[in-house]
Design a protein around this motif. Structure first.
Motif, short mmCIF file in Angstrom:
data_model
loop_
_atom_site.label_atom_id
_atom_site.label_comp_id
_atom_site.label_asym_id
_atom_site.label_seq_id
_atom_site.Cartn_x
_atom_site.Cartn_y
_atom_site.Cartn_z
N HIS A 310 0.85 -1.18 0.00
CA HIS A 310 0.00 0.00 0.00
C HIS A 310 0.88 1.24 0.00
O HIS A 310 2.11 1.15 0.10
CB HIS A 310 -0.93 0.01 1.22
N VAL A 311 0.25 2.39 -0.13
CA VAL A 311 0.95 3.67 -0.08
C VAL A 311 0.12 4.62 0.77
O VAL A 311 -1.11 4.62 0.69
CB VAL A 311 1.13 4.28 -1.49
N CYS A 312 0.76 5.42 1.58
CA CYS A 312 0.10 6.52 2.28
C CYS A 312 0.85 7.81 1.97
O CYS A 312 2.06 7.80 1.73
CB CYS A 312 0.06 6.29 3.78
N ALA A 313 0.11 8.91 1.97
CA ALA A 313 0.71 10.20 1.62
C ALA A 313 0.04 11.31 2.43
O ALA A 313 -1.13 11.20 2.81
CB ALA A 313 0.57 10.47 0.13
N ILE A 314 0.81 12.35 2.69
CA ILE A 314 0.30 13.53 3.38
C ILE A 314 0.14 14.64 2.34
O ILE A 314 1.08 14.93 1.59
CB ILE A 314 1.24 13.98 4.49
N THR A 315 -1.05 15.24 2.28
CA THR A 315 -1.27 16.33 1.34
C THR A 315 -0.58 17.60 1.84
O THR A 315 -0.15 17.71 2.99
CB THR A 315 -2.76 16.62 1.15
N THR A 316 -0.51 18.59 0.97
CA THR A 316 0.09 19.86 1.34
C THR A 316 -0.73 20.58 2.40
O THR A 316 -0.23 21.49 3.07
CB THR A 316 0.25 20.76 0.10
N SER A 317 -1.99 20.17 2.59
CA SER A 317 -2.83 20.75 3.64
C SER A 317 -2.81 19.94 4.93
O SER A 317 -3.52 20.26 5.88
CB SER A 317 -4.27 20.90 3.14
N GLY A 318 -2.02 18.83 4.96
CA GLY A 318 -1.85 18.05 6.18
C GLY A 318 -2.78 16.86 6.34
O GLY A 318 -2.77 16.22 7.38
N GLU A 319 -3.58 16.54 5.32
CA GLU A 319 -4.45 15.36 5.39
C GLU A 319 -3.66 14.11 5.02
O GLU A 319 -2.66 14.18 4.29
CB GLU A 319 -5.62 15.51 4.43
N VAL A 320 -4.12 12.95 5.52
CA VAL A 320 -3.50 11.67 5.19
C VAL A 320 -4.43 10.87 4.29
O VAL A 320 -5.61 10.71 4.59
CB VAL A 320 -3.19 10.86 6.47
N TRP A 321 -3.89 10.37 3.18
CA TRP A 321 -4.64 9.55 2.23
C TRP A 321 -3.83 8.28 1.96
O TRP A 321 -2.60 8.31 1.92
CB TRP A 321 -4.86 10.30 0.92
N CYS A 322 -4.52 7.14 1.78
CA CYS A 322 -3.85 5.86 1.51
C CYS A 322 -4.56 5.12 0.39
O CYS A 322 -5.74 5.35 0.12
CB CYS A 322 -3.84 4.98 2.76
N TRP A 323 -3.85 4.19 -0.24
CA TRP A 323 -4.45 3.31 -1.24
C TRP A 323 -3.68 2.00 -1.31
O TRP A 323 -2.56 1.90 -0.83
CB TRP A 323 -4.48 4.00 -2.61
N GLY A 324 -4.33 0.96 -1.87
CA GLY A 324 -3.71 -0.36 -1.99
C GLY A 324 -4.42 -1.40 -1.15
O GLY A 324 -5.63 -1.32 -0.92
#
Length: 351
Positions: A310-324
């Protein structure tokens, strides 16, 4: 942003959990610690703002508590050194001092401690010096029983060995005296060894089959074995020296999973390539890609990190999003909801 750690997924074999904060009280001293970064491998470790390393307890490395029974307790790693960065592998952690000297601790069976030794039962409960005169700019993210780092010269060096997920991996003869082979016959490379044909890199990331890095001009290169296009160069053939990732994209960050790679461009757009069996590429389908493809959703990311599937990422606004894959709750929701083929937002606990 306040230095607390929030985790989700499988806590030491006790099953999937939703996002939860780790208690700020660590070890027996009752100290309150603010953390600067975390590394997630076989066990969770974190680096404090003051440069001290903390890890989950591990019964193999000490007579302390069993990590399976106290998975949310972080204990201070016993060392006189302070570190500026740290990374976690399959069972090994490595860190760099402010001067760039490398130290590793944990499981060294595959040579991943970089101390010139390997074999079952070779463990280091506390950080030991990597056997090299090299000084490093940065350590590789990701990894399994392999560790890599970019030296102050800009060239990558690796040590340890790889855990192949396929049975038909081609193997090359070599004794690691001159160049690191992604897969090789014989003993592992037990000290930092130059990657054959590598250009100067800004950073490097490793997976169980493939390693990738960002060249100083922003291009990405990969080497190793990518049967579903993990090298990103439009081919499924192995490459035992770095090959350029296809396209004219320039990257500022890159991360490796077990089967895939993802990277960020300067405008903070995410692209992925490789195996897409369970939505690892985040583009809304299960089609593999041997070249970079855009992650769906048009989100702007500040940073991203891949787990095995899977992958998780932090947006430039500080939110966390994941997929996989969602097998272990690593997407921040109940696994009964299934995998995510596009990024989904993780709901973090209220402070």
């Amino acid at each position: 942003v306040d230095g607390t750690v929030v985790c989700w997924g499988d806590w030491g074999g006790i099953g999937p959990t939703l996002p939860t904060r780790i208690p700020m009280t660590v070890d027996a001293t009752g100290d309150t610690v603010a953390f600067a970064l975390v590394g997630v491998g076989a066990r969770l470790c974190a680096l404090s703002i003051a440069g001290e390393a903390f890890c989950q307890t591990d019964k193999r490395l000490s007579s302390g508590a069993d990590s399976a029974s106290t998975p949310r307790i972080l204990v201070r790693v016993v060392t006189r050194h302070r570190f500026r960065t740290m990374t976690s592998g399959y069972g090994t952690n490595c860190a760099l001092t402010p001067a760039g000297q490398g130290f590793c601790w944990g499981d060294g069976a595959g040579g991943s401690l970089g101390d010139g030794k390997f074999g079952d039962g070779h463990l280091a409960p506390a950080p030991i010096t990597i056997a090299t005169d090299l000084r490093f700019r940065t350590l590789a993210s990701g990894g399994g029983t392999l560790q890599c780092a970019v030296a102050t010269s800009g060239y990558p060096y690796c040590w340890g060995s790889m855990r192949a997920t396929f049975d038909d991996i081609p193997r090359l003869a070599g004794d690691c005296t001159t160049a690191f082979w992604q897969y090789f016959a014989g003993t592992p490379c037990v000290v930092p060894t130059a990657v054959f044909g590598a250009p100067q890199l800004r950073m490097v990331s490793t997976g169980p089959e493939t390693s990738c890095g960002i060249v100083v001009d922003g291009r990405a290169v990969c080497w190793g074995v990518g049967p579903e296009g993990g090298l990103g160069n439009g081919s499924t053939a192995p490459a035992f020296s770095p090959v350029q990732v296809a396209g004219d994209l320039l990257f500022v960050d890159l991360t490796m999973g077990a089967f895939h790679a993802c990277a960020l461009t300067a405008n903070r757009s995410a692209y992925c390539w490789g195996n897409n069996f369970r939505g690892y590429l985040g583009r809304g389908d299960r089609i593999h890609s041997a070249v970079p493809v855009a992650v769906a959703g048009g989100l702007s990311f500040a940073t991203l990190a891949a787990g095995g599937a899977h992958v998780c990422a932090i947006t430039t606004s500080g939110e966390v999003w994941c997929w996989g894959s969602s097998d272990y709750g690593q997407l921040g929701r109940d696994r009964s909801e299934g995998d995510a083929y596009v990024p989904i937002r993780v709901t973090l606990p209220i402070p």
